[in-house]
Design a protein around this motif. Structure first.
Motif, short mmCIF file in Angstrom:
data_model
loop_
_atom_site.label_atom_id
_atom_site.label_comp_id
_atom_site.label_asym_id
_atom_site.label_seq_id
_atom_site.Cartn_x
_atom_site.Cartn_y
_atom_site.Cartn_z
N GLU A 169 0.14 10.69 5.19
CA GLU A 169 -1.32 10.55 5.16
C GLU A 169 -1.98 11.04 6.45
O GLU A 169 -3.01 11.72 6.39
CB GLU A 169 -1.69 9.09 4.91
N ILE A 170 -1.41 10.71 7.59
CA ILE A 170 -2.01 11.16 8.85
C ILE A 170 -2.01 12.68 8.93
O ILE A 170 -2.99 13.29 9.36
CB ILE A 170 -1.27 10.54 10.06
N SER A 187 0.83 -1.20 0.00
CA SER A 187 0.00 0.00 0.00
C SER A 187 0.87 1.25 0.00
O SER A 187 0.56 2.24 -0.67
CB SER A 187 -0.91 0.01 1.23
N ALA A 188 1.96 1.21 0.77
CA ALA A 188 2.83 2.38 0.90
C ALA A 188 3.69 2.62 -0.33
O ALA A 188 3.91 3.75 -0.74
CB ALA A 188 3.72 2.23 2.14
N LYS A 189 4.15 1.52 -0.95
CA LYS A 189 5.15 1.67 -2.00
C LYS A 189 4.63 1.50 -3.42
O LYS A 189 5.30 1.91 -4.37
CB LYS A 189 6.28 0.66 -1.77
N ALA A 190 3.46 0.88 -3.61
CA ALA A 190 3.01 0.56 -4.97
C ALA A 190 1.65 1.11 -5.32
O ALA A 190 1.35 1.32 -6.50
CB ALA A 190 3.01 -0.95 -5.17
N LEU A 191 0.79 1.35 -4.35
CA LEU A 191 -0.61 1.68 -4.62
C LEU A 191 -0.77 2.92 -5.48
O LEU A 191 -1.50 2.91 -6.49
CB LEU A 191 -1.38 1.86 -3.31
N ARG A 192 -0.12 4.01 -5.10
CA ARG A 192 -0.33 5.27 -5.83
C ARG A 192 0.06 5.14 -7.30
O ARG A 192 -0.65 5.63 -8.19
CB ARG A 192 0.47 6.39 -5.16
N LEU A 215 -10.70 -1.15 11.29
CA LEU A 215 -10.72 0.15 10.61
C LEU A 215 -10.84 -0.03 9.10
O LEU A 215 -11.59 0.67 8.43
CB LEU A 215 -9.44 0.93 10.93
N VAL A 216 -10.08 -0.99 8.56
CA VAL A 216 -10.11 -1.24 7.11
C VAL A 216 -11.46 -1.81 6.70
O VAL A 216 -12.03 -1.40 5.68
CB VAL A 216 -8.97 -2.20 6.72
N ALA A 217 -11.99 -2.74 7.48
CA ALA A 217 -13.28 -3.35 7.14
C ALA A 217 -14.40 -2.32 7.15
O ALA A 217 -15.23 -2.27 6.23
CB ALA A 217 -13.59 -4.48 8.12
N GLU A 218 -14.43 -1.49 8.17
CA GLU A 218 -15.48 -0.46 8.26
C GLU A 218 -15.34 0.54 7.12
O GLU A 218 -16.34 1.00 6.55
CB GLU A 218 -15.39 0.25 9.61
N SER A 219 -14.10 0.88 6.75
CA SER A 219 -13.88 1.81 5.65
C SER A 219 -14.34 1.23 4.32
O SER A 219 -14.94 1.93 3.50
CB SER A 219 -12.39 2.17 5.57
N ILE A 227 -4.54 0.00 2.53
CA ILE A 227 -4.96 0.04 3.93
C ILE A 227 -4.30 1.18 4.71
O ILE A 227 -4.62 1.37 5.88
CB ILE A 227 -4.70 -1.31 4.64
N VAL A 228 -3.41 1.93 4.06
CA VAL A 228 -2.78 3.06 4.75
C VAL A 228 -3.78 4.21 4.91
O VAL A 228 -3.95 4.74 6.01
CB VAL A 228 -1.53 3.55 3.99
N ARG A 229 -4.44 4.58 3.83
CA ARG A 229 -5.36 5.71 3.89
C ARG A 229 -6.55 5.50 4.84
O ARG A 229 -6.82 6.38 5.68
CB ARG A 229 -5.87 6.06 2.49
N PRO A 230 -7.27 4.37 4.75
CA PRO A 230 -8.42 4.22 5.66
C PRO A 230 -8.00 4.21 7.13
O PRO A 230 -8.79 4.60 8.00
CB PRO A 230 -9.04 2.88 5.25
#
Length: 275
Positions: A136-137, A78-83, A219-223, A102-105
């Motif tokens: 992100e935070i 998520s940190a290195k490839a998603l964007r 957190l990820v599931a709810e998002s 899963i970083v953003r949610p």
């Protein structure tokens, strides 16, 4: 009628099963297809270029299986490839499909847990060096200060079934102590690796009682539930038969034996080549 297909869930190995466990709990009717790239794990110490290459191959494979949505249940991916995948590859690879991390949610809500506005992150070296959580935070909580510590021995301890053994205590305490040394006012710690929930009891043991511990699964599931409510066009493409299918790039039998620790129940897995 348009064919419906499962949600893809990807991780470099077993850790993403802790995310999948929460996803299936909160979304029991949705179908899920899990892929663990165990043959090339761990990702945490690999270069940006290698992680992007491996993650892209996995996303492409999920799309070939028909998945309309892929969740990268791996902090490093998520940190290195998603964007890069979202911005550069999706327009040609699958403009009508989506890839989420899963970083953003996690970052969208973690600041709400801290009263001191001092948050600690425990993660792999790759996630820490990416600075993704800090970036992100601070987008959502500009007044929050973020401190990070990577714990190189934690994933091997979990994957070698030593997470509840006496030998794990030294390394767990060391990581927590090094993080809390950075600022005595840290009042919230995020476990930013999907393996770390298996070390929960030991982490709690060595963390001051007044410091909150947060794992990502809920957190990820709810998002994701909220995301699908907002995007009916994607949700309508997802099959809903309560099916779960598992693949690994390594030995399927070994994956089945290890997966129970992370997923909480026995599974049947299939081997797939990734290149």
């Amino acid at each position: 009628m348009e064919k419906k297909s499962p949600i893809g869930v990807f991780d470099s190995g077993y850790g993403g099963l802790t995310i999948l466990r929460k996803l299936t709990s909160i979304m029991p009717s949705h179908d899920f297809l899990y892929l663990g790239d165990n043959a090339r794990a761990p990702y945490g110490t690999r270069s940006f270029e290698t992680i992007y290459k491996y993650t892209f191959q996995a996303v492409k494979w999920f799309f070939e299986q028909g998945c309309p949505l892929v969740v990268l249940a791996c902090n490093t991916a998520s940190a290195k490839a998603l964007r890069t995948i979202q911005q550069n590859d999706l327009p040609t690879l699958g403009a009508d499909k989506r890839v989420l991390g899963i970083v953003r949610p996690t970052s969208e809500v973690v600041g709400d847990y801290s009263n001191s506005k001092k948050i600690g992150i425990l993660a792999t070296k790759g996630t820490v060096k990416s600075e993704s959580y800090k970036i992100e935070i601070n987008k959502f909580f500009p007044d929050v200060e973020v401190f990070q510590e990577y714990c190189p021995m934690w994933v091997p301890l979990v994957e070698n079934n030593e997470f509840d053994g006496a030998g794990a205590d030294y390394f767990v305490k060391k990581g927590i102590d090094q993080l809390l040394k950075q600022d005595k006012n840290i009042d919230t710690i995020l476990l930013a690796c999907t393996h770390y929930p298996l070390l929960w009891e030991k982490i709690r043991k060595y963390t001051p009682i007044d410091v909150k511990l947060i794992a990502q699964g809920n957190l990820v599931a709810e998002s994701l539930v909220k995301y699908l409510h907002r995007h009916n066009d994607i949700n309508d493409k997802i099959s809903k038969n309560g099916a779960r299918t598992f693949f690994t790039t390594d030995d399927a039998q070994n994956f089945e034996e290890q997966a129970n620790i992370f997923y909480g129940s026995s599974i049947e897995a299939q081997h797939v080549e990734m290149n």
